[in-house]
Design a protein around this motif. Structure first.
Motif, PDB file in Angstrom:
ATOM      1  N   ALA A   1       0.736  -1.214  -0.096  1.00  0.00           N
ATOM      2  CA  ALA A   1      -0.134   0.079  -0.095  1.00  0.00           C
ATOM      3  C   ALA A   1       1.050   1.161  -0.057  1.00  0.00           C
ATOM      4  CB  ALA A   1      -1.001  -0.137   1.323  1.00  0.00           C
ATOM      5  N   ASP A   2       2.033   1.293   0.852  1.00  0.00           N
ATOM      6  CA  ASP A   2       2.812   2.252   0.981  1.00  0.00           C
ATOM      7  C   ASP A   2       3.529   2.701  -0.630  1.00  0.00           C
ATOM      8  OD1 ASP A   2       2.479   2.923   3.494  1.00  0.00           O
ATOM      9  OD2 ASP A   2       4.176   1.938   4.256  1.00  0.00           O
ATOM     10  N   GLU A   3       3.775   1.567  -1.215  1.00  0.00           N
ATOM     11  CA  GLU A   3       4.469   1.658  -2.534  1.00  0.00           C
ATOM     12  C   GLU A   3       3.336   2.147  -3.613  1.00  0.00           C
ATOM     13  OE1 GLU A   3       5.930  -2.084  -3.912  1.00  0.00           O
ATOM     14  OE2 GLU A   3       7.864  -1.622  -3.021  1.00  0.00           O
ATOM     15  N   VAL A   4       2.142   1.816  -3.619  1.00  0.00           N
ATOM     16  CA  VAL A   4       1.125   2.348  -4.283  1.00  0.00           C
ATOM     17  C   VAL A   4       0.913   3.795  -4.182  1.00  0.00           C
ATOM     18  CG1 VAL A   4      -1.344   2.045  -5.229  1.00  0.00           C
ATOM     19  CG2 VAL A   4      -0.034  -0.041  -4.832  1.00  0.00           C
ATOM     20  N   VAL A   5       0.660   4.067  -2.793  1.00  0.00           N
ATOM     21  CA  VAL A   5       0.402   5.613  -2.452  1.00  0.00           C
ATOM     22  C   VAL A   5       1.522   6.340  -2.703  1.00  0.00           C
ATOM     23  CG1 VAL A   5       0.118   7.105  -0.588  1.00  0.00           C
ATOM     24  CG2 VAL A   5      -1.101   5.066  -0.593  1.00  0.00           C
ATOM     25  N   GLY A   6       2.805   5.849  -2.714  1.00  0.00           N
ATOM     26  CA  GLY A   6       4.026   6.375  -3.179  1.00  0.00           C
ATOM     27  C   GLY A   6       3.955   6.835  -4.791  1.00  0.00           C
ATOM     28  N   LYS A   7       3.527   5.777  -5.336  1.00  0.00           N
ATOM     29  CA  LYS A   7       3.419   6.121  -6.959  1.00  0.00           C
ATOM     30  C   LYS A   7       2.901   7.261  -7.517  1.00  0.00           C
ATOM     31  CE  LYS A   7       5.473   1.308  -8.066  1.00  0.00           C
ATOM     32  NZ  LYS A   7       5.705   0.812  -9.330  1.00  0.00           N
ATOM     33  N   ALA A   8       1.473   6.986  -6.553  1.00  0.00           N
ATOM     34  CA  ALA A   8       0.367   8.032  -7.057  1.00  0.00           C
ATOM     35  C   ALA A   8       0.850   9.513  -6.451  1.00  0.00           C
ATOM     36  CB  ALA A   8      -0.975   7.698  -6.089  1.00  0.00           C
ATOM     37  N   LYS A   9       1.463   9.701  -5.462  1.00  0.00           N
ATOM     38  CA  LYS A   9       2.073  10.959  -4.979  1.00  0.00           C
ATOM     39  C   LYS A   9       3.134  11.451  -5.641  1.00  0.00           C
ATOM     40  CE  LYS A   9       1.615  10.894   0.131  1.00  0.00           C
ATOM     41  NZ  LYS A   9       2.674  11.029   1.621  1.00  0.00           N
ATOM     42  N   GLU A  10       3.706  10.493  -6.272  1.00  0.00           N
ATOM     43  CA  GLU A  10       5.091  10.930  -7.273  1.00  0.00           C
ATOM     44  C   GLU A  10       4.420  11.553  -8.455  1.00  0.00           C
ATOM     45  OE1 GLU A  10       9.317   9.378  -9.009  1.00  0.00           O
ATOM     46  OE2 GLU A  10       7.726   7.719  -8.216  1.00  0.00           O
ATOM     47  N   GLY A  11       3.533  10.596  -9.215  1.00  0.00           N
ATOM     48  CA  GLY A  11       2.685  11.127 -10.309  1.00  0.00           C
ATOM     49  C   GLY A  11       2.027  12.344 -10.167  1.00  0.00           C
ATOM     50  N   VAL A  12       1.192  12.677  -9.147  1.00  0.00           N
ATOM     51  CA  VAL A  12       0.718  13.762  -8.928  1.00  0.00           C
ATOM     52  C   VAL A  12       1.526  15.025  -8.794  1.00  0.00           C
ATOM     53  CG1 VAL A  12      -0.804  15.156  -7.146  1.00  0.00           C
ATOM     54  CG2 VAL A  12      -1.350  12.856  -8.074  1.00  0.00           C
ATOM     55  N   GLY A  13       2.672  14.598  -8.354  1.00  0.00           N
ATOM     56  CA  GLY A  13       3.783  15.790  -7.888  1.00  0.00           C
ATOM     57  C   GLY A  13       4.375  16.245  -9.186  1.00  0.00           C
TER      58      GLY A  13
ATOM     59  N   GLY B   1       9.954   8.472  -1.503  1.00  0.00           N
ATOM     60  CA  GLY B   1      10.206   8.079   0.004  1.00  0.00           C
ATOM     61  C   GLY B   1       9.211   6.945   0.480  1.00  0.00           C
ATOM     62  N   ASP B   2       7.975   7.014   0.178  1.00  0.00           N
ATOM     63  CA  ASP B   2       6.691   6.222   0.425  1.00  0.00           C
ATOM     64  C   ASP B   2       7.227   4.828  -0.111  1.00  0.00           C
ATOM     65  OD1 ASP B   2       5.639   7.954   2.201  1.00  0.00           O
ATOM     66  OD2 ASP B   2       3.902   8.413   0.783  1.00  0.00           O
ATOM     67  N   GLN B   3       7.568   5.012  -1.633  1.00  0.00           N
ATOM     68  CA  GLN B   3       7.965   3.824  -2.344  1.00  0.00           C
ATOM     69  C   GLN B   3       8.995   2.885  -1.585  1.00  0.00           C
ATOM     70  OE1 GLN B   3       7.809   4.095  -6.597  1.00  0.00           O
ATOM     71  NE2 GLN B   3       7.038   6.238  -6.000  1.00  0.00           N
ATOM     72  N   VAL B   4      10.035   3.720  -1.189  1.00  0.00           N
ATOM     73  CA  VAL B   4      11.201   2.933  -0.674  1.00  0.00           C
ATOM     74  C   VAL B   4      10.618   2.346   0.583  1.00  0.00           C
ATOM     75  CG1 VAL B   4      13.378   3.450   0.464  1.00  0.00           C
ATOM     76  CG2 VAL B   4      12.966   4.526  -1.598  1.00  0.00           C
ATOM     77  N   LYS B   5      10.007   3.177   1.648  1.00  0.00           N
ATOM     78  CA  LYS B   5       9.628   2.479   2.933  1.00  0.00           C
ATOM     79  C   LYS B   5       8.843   1.211   2.642  1.00  0.00           C
ATOM     80  CE  LYS B   5       5.941   4.748   4.734  1.00  0.00           C
ATOM     81  NZ  LYS B   5       5.187   5.707   5.625  1.00  0.00           N
ATOM     82  N   GLY B   6       7.741   1.261   1.509  1.00  0.00           N
ATOM     83  CA  GLY B   6       7.197   0.011   1.394  1.00  0.00           C
ATOM     84  C   GLY B   6       7.823  -0.938   0.932  1.00  0.00           C
TER      85      GLY B   6
END
Length: 65
Positions: free
Chosen positions: A11-23, A37-42
């Protein structure tokens, strides 16, 4: 070991990818960095659980369970 921790990692990876894309779309470099960072944490959570699983298998093999 913990399916819940593995799910949290994914879930952290998926949220991280979404955040990165929106950013990236909005030009928000901080959001992109948070996403990476979220992707790495996941990924680390998932890797940690895989190590625990492997250690448990070795323990079970040694103890004959």
């Amino acid at each position: 070991m913990s399916t819940e921790r593995k799910f949290e990692g994914k879930a952290d990876e998926v949220v991280g990818k979404a955040k990165e894309g929106v950013g990236r779309v909005t030009g928000d470099e901080q959001l992109q960095a948070e996403g990476r960072g979220d992707q790495v944490k996941g990924g680390l959570k998932q890797a940690g659980e895989k190590v625990k699983d492997a250690a448990q298998k070795v323990k079970d093999a040694v103890t004959g369970k």
